[in-house]
Design a protein around this motif. Sequence first.
Motif, PDB file in Angstrom:
ATOM      1  N   GLY A  48       0.798  -1.236   0.000  1.00  0.00           N
ATOM      2  CA  GLY A  48       0.000   0.000   0.000  1.00  0.00           C
ATOM      3  C   GLY A  48       0.825   1.277   0.000  1.00  0.00           C
ATOM      4  N   GLU A  49       0.327   2.244   0.774  1.00  0.00           N
ATOM      5  CA  GLU A  49       0.959   3.577   0.780  1.00  0.00           C
ATOM      6  C   GLU A  49       2.385   3.537   1.322  1.00  0.00           C
ATOM      7  N   MET A  50       2.643   2.587   2.240  1.00  0.00           N
ATOM      8  CA  MET A  50       3.999   2.515   2.817  1.00  0.00           C
ATOM      9  C   MET A  50       5.003   2.080   1.749  1.00  0.00           C
ATOM     10  N   LEU A  51       4.596   1.133   0.921  1.00  0.00           N
ATOM     11  CA  LEU A  51       5.476   0.686  -0.169  1.00  0.00           C
ATOM     12  C   LEU A  51       5.711   1.836  -1.164  1.00  0.00           C
ATOM     13  N   ASP A  52       4.635   2.558  -1.508  1.00  0.00           N
ATOM     14  CA  ASP A  52       4.788   3.692  -2.433  1.00  0.00           C
ATOM     15  C   ASP A  52       5.796   4.699  -1.876  1.00  0.00           C
ATOM     16  N   ALA A  53       5.640   4.977  -0.554  1.00  0.00           N
ATOM     17  CA  ALA A  53       6.527   5.969   0.076  1.00  0.00           C
ATOM     18  C   ALA A  53       7.971   5.464   0.091  1.00  0.00           C
ATOM     19  N   ALA A  54       8.122   4.151   0.326  1.00  0.00           N
ATOM     20  CA  ALA A  54       9.486   3.593   0.352  1.00  0.00           C
ATOM     21  C   ALA A  54      10.125   3.713  -1.028  1.00  0.00           C
ATOM     22  N   VAL A  55       9.377   3.344  -2.078  1.00  0.00           N
ATOM     23  CA  VAL A  55       9.937   3.407  -3.442  1.00  0.00           C
ATOM     24  C   VAL A  55      10.344   4.842  -3.788  1.00  0.00           C
ATOM     25  N   THR A  56       9.519   5.796  -3.412  1.00  0.00           N
ATOM     26  CA  THR A  56       9.853   7.202  -3.668  1.00  0.00           C
ATOM     27  C   THR A  56      11.176   7.586  -3.011  1.00  0.00           C
ATOM     28  N   ASN A  57      11.447   6.966  -1.855  1.00  0.00           N
ATOM     29  CA  ASN A  57      12.651   7.340  -1.104  1.00  0.00           C
ATOM     30  C   ASN A  57      13.833   6.385  -1.299  1.00  0.00           C
ATOM     31  N   MET A  58      13.673   5.425  -2.234  1.00  0.00           N
ATOM     32  CA  MET A  58      14.773   4.469  -2.444  1.00  0.00           C
ATOM     33  C   MET A  58      15.918   5.128  -3.205  1.00  0.00           C
ATOM     34  N   ASN A  59      17.110   4.614  -2.934  1.00  0.00           N
ATOM     35  CA  ASN A  59      18.288   5.030  -3.701  1.00  0.00           C
ATOM     36  C   ASN A  59      18.406   4.215  -4.988  1.00  0.00           C
ATOM     37  N   THR A  60      19.239   4.678  -5.897  1.00  0.00           N
ATOM     38  CA  THR A  60      19.517   3.930  -7.132  1.00  0.00           C
ATOM     39  C   THR A  60      20.065   2.545  -6.769  1.00  0.00           C
ATOM     40  N   PHE A  61      19.585   1.533  -7.474  1.00  0.00           N
ATOM     41  CA  PHE A  61      19.930   0.126  -7.235  1.00  0.00           C
ATOM     42  C   PHE A  61      19.453  -0.376  -5.863  1.00  0.00           C
ATOM     43  N   GLY A  62      18.425   0.283  -5.302  1.00  0.00           N
ATOM     44  CA  GLY A  62      17.839  -0.191  -4.051  1.00  0.00           C
ATOM     45  C   GLY A  62      17.178  -1.547  -4.253  1.00  0.00           C
ATOM     46  N   ARG A  63      17.003  -2.268  -3.132  1.00  0.00           N
ATOM     47  CA  ARG A  63      16.407  -3.608  -3.206  1.00  0.00           C
ATOM     48  C   ARG A  63      15.253  -3.738  -2.216  1.00  0.00           C
ATOM     49  N   ILE A  64      14.190  -4.392  -2.663  1.00  0.00           N
ATOM     50  CA  ILE A  64      13.009  -4.584  -1.810  1.00  0.00           C
ATOM     51  C   ILE A  64      12.734  -6.079  -1.675  1.00  0.00           C
ATOM     52  N   ALA A  65      12.679  -6.569  -0.437  1.00  0.00           N
ATOM     53  CA  ALA A  65      12.230  -7.939  -0.175  1.00  0.00           C
ATOM     54  C   ALA A  65      10.742  -7.854   0.142  1.00  0.00           C
TER      55      ALA A  65
END
Length: 159
Positions: A48-65
Amino acid sequence: MQSCLVDLLKEKLGFDEAFNYKEEKDLKSTLQRYFPQGIDIYFDNVGGEMLDAAVTNMNTFGRIAACGVISDYINSEKHSALSMVDVIYKRIMIQGFLSSDFSTDVFNDFMSMTRDYILAGKLCVLEGISYGIESIPSAFVGLFRGENVGKKIVQIAKE
Ligand SMILES: NC(=O)c1ccc[n+]([C@@H]2O[C@H](COP(=O)([O-])OP(=O)(O)OC[C@H]3O[C@@H](n4cnc5c(N)ncnc54)[C@H](OP(=O)(O)O)[C@@H]3O)[C@@H](O)[C@H]2O)c1
């Protein structure tokens, strides 16, 4: 209760920072405030919104489990609308997994390592126990109302 939970996360469990998502109006700016240098790795239990917010704040080559999407289970109308433009331009890698993927080859190692960590006080176990079969409905509903802390257990009878 909620500010106690933030204290618990920081003081007992040892997280550098913690916030209560229910008190934040704009999760994107909240994450920016807590991670001014961006996020490299995000373990997603929420979606949901938490994932959207995380993606917006990820660095280049960030990784999501991608472990779970609990916000979708609670409110099925609020799906993630994450920015695929961010995913592509930042080359973010998102990998879903199921714990059962690892149940045969590393489960025994996991059990003995976890046991050792718990005995050494390096891993903290939190349990919320309610007593009696009549407490099952309120224990279950409490999972979706933010009333539970740690693993919820219903003790039916004393051994
Ligand atoms: N991939 C796998 O193999 C696997 C296996 C097991 C579990 N899971 C997933 O792992 C996640 C956690 O499971 P669990 O058993 O630990 O669940 P749980 O004990 O019910 O805890 C859920 C937590 O999520 C929080 N939460 C709920 N809605 C939220 C939101 N919108 N934003 C931020 N936090 C929110 C709750 O906080 P409040 O109570 O304060 O709302 C609570 O701390 C779930 O998504 C589950 O589906 C995945």
